[in-house]
Scaffold this motif. Structure first.
Motif: not given
Length: 223
Positions: A120-129
């Motif tokens: 949903g957002s680059p910031a959340l993807a970074r967190n999940f990653f």
């Protein structure tokens, strides 16, 4: 979290060279729903040296995904395996699990498995990653005789397009609680991130470090 990731990932870093005149356009961070075009295809594994025919088996997310080994997926399973996620199995047989066509009935026929989703957002993807990477790190230290992951390798393709992978080593090579420094891995696991997309690639085929680097770079570029 960022500090923890920095301490936990103590290995090599691979950076794609700047493109020269006439080269293909640089990769751009992805966003929006994931589709089949965001996942690896069979050709990449043929290039990596897999000589048997590789079949592609896909399904969409239904909330079911877990890796029993290190299982960051158990924490994020509802997101990574949920609606909108895309699963791909690369197998050398048509005999796949009746409940999950991305899994071969015989584990020896599984070349790889990839699962990707949009956060949903680059910031959340970074967190999940980052969380997924951290939850795989414990498998870099196992009792002697147990299979083990090697050190984390990072591939940076472009800003907001990155992957971290760890090679897999058989228990016979684990004599001191960690992966041997003088041996090649036999496949492994990769965590991927591109823009708001993120995912996991499990490589079951016995690929060495050079082949793993090529496959993981191809995967995160497609993502």
């Amino acid at each position: 979290m960022a500090a923890a990731v920095g301490l936990g990932l103590l290995a090599g870093r691979f950076v794609v060279p700047a493109r020269s005149a006439g080269a293909a356009p640089a990769a751009r961070p992805a966003g929006g729903p994931v589709t089949a075009r965001h996942l690896l295809d069979a050709d990449e594994f043929r290039k990596a040296g897999i000589t048997r025919r590789v079949y592609v088996q896909d399904r969409v997310g239904d909330g079911r995904y877990a890796n029993a080994a290190c299982a960051g997926e158990k924490t994020l399973g509802g997101t990574l395996g949920g609606p909108g996620a895309y699963f791909r199995g690369l197998v050398t047989t048509r005999r796949t699990d009746s409940d999950d066509p991305t899994l071969a009935v015989d584990a020896g026929d599984q070349v790889a498995r990839e699962v990707v989703a949009d956060a949903g957002s680059p910031a959340l993807a970074r967190n999940f990653f980052e969380r997924l990477v951290l939850e795989e790190v414990p498998c870099q230290t196992e009792p002697a005789g147990h299979w083990v992951y090697g050190p984390t390798r990072t591939i940076d393709v472009a800003p907001d397009i990155t992957a971290s992978w760890m090679g897999s080593y058989d228990g016979a090579l684990n004599t001191a609680g960690t992966a041997p420094r003088d041996k090649e891995p036999c496949g492994g696991i990769a965590l991927l991130r591109s823009g708001s997309h993120y995912g996991i690639l499990e490589v079951h085929a016995c690929l060495d470090g050079e082949a793993m680097t090529r496959i993981v770079r191809a995967a995160v570029t497609r993502l």
